[in-house]
Design a protein around this motif. Structure first.
Motif, PDB file in Angstrom:
ATOM      1  N   MET A  51       0.855 -11.380  -2.500  1.00  0.00           N
ATOM      2  CA  MET A  51       1.439 -11.351  -3.841  1.00  0.00           C
ATOM      3  C   MET A  51       2.443 -10.190  -3.539  1.00  0.00           C
ATOM      4  O   MET A  51       1.964  -9.065  -3.170  1.00  0.00           O
ATOM      5  CB  MET A  51       0.750 -11.416  -4.918  1.00  0.00           C
ATOM      6  N   SER A  52       3.714 -10.142  -3.675  1.00  0.00           N
ATOM      7  CA  SER A  52       4.783  -9.331  -3.536  1.00  0.00           C
ATOM      8  C   SER A  52       4.800  -8.168  -4.914  1.00  0.00           C
ATOM      9  O   SER A  52       4.440  -8.669  -5.821  1.00  0.00           O
ATOM     10  CB  SER A  52       6.117  -9.827  -3.389  1.00  0.00           C
ATOM     11  N   LYS A  53       4.886  -6.871  -4.538  1.00  0.00           N
ATOM     12  CA  LYS A  53       5.009  -6.193  -5.954  1.00  0.00           C
ATOM     13  C   LYS A  53       6.464  -6.299  -6.554  1.00  0.00           C
ATOM     14  O   LYS A  53       7.402  -6.394  -6.016  1.00  0.00           O
ATOM     15  CB  LYS A  53       4.863  -4.714  -5.398  1.00  0.00           C
ATOM     16  N   ARG A  54       6.351  -6.104  -7.766  1.00  0.00           N
ATOM     17  CA  ARG A  54       7.464  -6.089  -8.469  1.00  0.00           C
ATOM     18  C   ARG A  54       8.283  -4.717  -8.399  1.00  0.00           C
ATOM     19  O   ARG A  54       7.801  -3.907  -8.394  1.00  0.00           O
ATOM     20  CB  ARG A  54       7.157  -6.406 -10.170  1.00  0.00           C
ATOM     21  N   ARG A  55       9.527  -4.718  -8.144  1.00  0.00           N
ATOM     22  CA  ARG A  55      10.270  -3.541  -8.275  1.00  0.00           C
ATOM     23  C   ARG A  55      10.480  -3.111  -9.552  1.00  0.00           C
ATOM     24  O   ARG A  55      11.112  -3.954 -10.466  1.00  0.00           O
ATOM     25  CB  ARG A  55      11.533  -3.555  -7.138  1.00  0.00           C
ATOM     26  N   LYS A  56      10.538  -1.841  -9.603  1.00  0.00           N
ATOM     27  CA  LYS A  56      10.906  -1.312 -11.090  1.00  0.00           C
ATOM     28  C   LYS A  56      12.432  -1.497 -11.125  1.00  0.00           C
ATOM     29  O   LYS A  56      13.196  -1.162 -10.130  1.00  0.00           O
ATOM     30  CB  LYS A  56      10.563   0.221 -11.325  1.00  0.00           C
ATOM     31  N   LYS A  57      13.213  -1.683 -12.122  1.00  0.00           N
ATOM     32  CA  LYS A  57      14.577  -1.726 -12.433  1.00  0.00           C
ATOM     33  C   LYS A  57      14.920  -0.254 -12.267  1.00  0.00           C
ATOM     34  O   LYS A  57      14.180   0.642 -13.268  1.00  0.00           O
ATOM     35  CB  LYS A  57      15.088  -2.429 -13.677  1.00  0.00           C
TER      36      LYS A  57
END
Length: 164
Positions: free
Chosen positions: A1-7
């Motif tokens: 599962m890919s990590k969410r990038r912080k905005k």
């Protein structure tokens, strides 16, 4: 599962303390300053923000208009600014600023050649003394959404007039 990038947070823009950034003020310190902008939301909004001098308080004028193309609204806002400047400072030279280069170029061409050569401009603003207004105006493009306090105020006023 890919990590969410912080905005990434939007950069903080610090507005100039005067209507124009300090690097631009010397060229316009002896003229009334007029900032114009337009916005398209529920309807069109025009604004003209006028400073009698760099240390003065701004006077803001707005008008709601039917929706139109973005460049046409910006042109209408610039002509609205010319009208307000003539009303407040009759016969005086003033500096007009718009963040729309097309509007400034079109008005500069009309100033140089006369508005009669631009039939479409005459049709859009019938009965308006464009040549008289343009003769008094020092037309300037200024980068939008930058650090210019006058432009930021004109932008906010136009958005409010457009029904934000």
């Amino acid at each position: 599962m890919s990590k969410r990038r912080k905005k990434q947070a939007a950069p903080v823009r610090h507005l100039s303390t005067a209507p124009l950034p300090a690097r631009l003020m010397p060229g316009f310190s002896d003229l009334p300053l007029v900032f114009t902008d337009a916005s398209r939301l529920r309807h069109g909004g025009l604004s003209a923000v006028l400073y009698a001098d760099a240390a003065g308080e701004p006077l803001a004028f707005t008008r709601s208009v039917p929706l139109d193309g973005s460049n046409e609204l910006e042109l209408r806002a610039a002509v609205f600014g010319l009208e307000q400047a003539d009303r407040l400072y009759p016969g005086m030279a003033f500096a007009l600023f718009s963040d729309n280069l097309d509007a400034i170029r079109r008005l500069a061409r009309a100033k140089m050649l006369g508005s009669a050569l631009d039939a479409e401009l005459g049709e859009r603003f019938p009965g308006q003394p464009l040549d008289t207004w343009l003769a008094q105006a020092n037309l300037n493009w200024i980068k939008g959404h930058g650090t210019c306090r006058g432009n930021a105020l004109a932008d906010a006023q136009a958005r409010a007039a457009a029904g934000a």
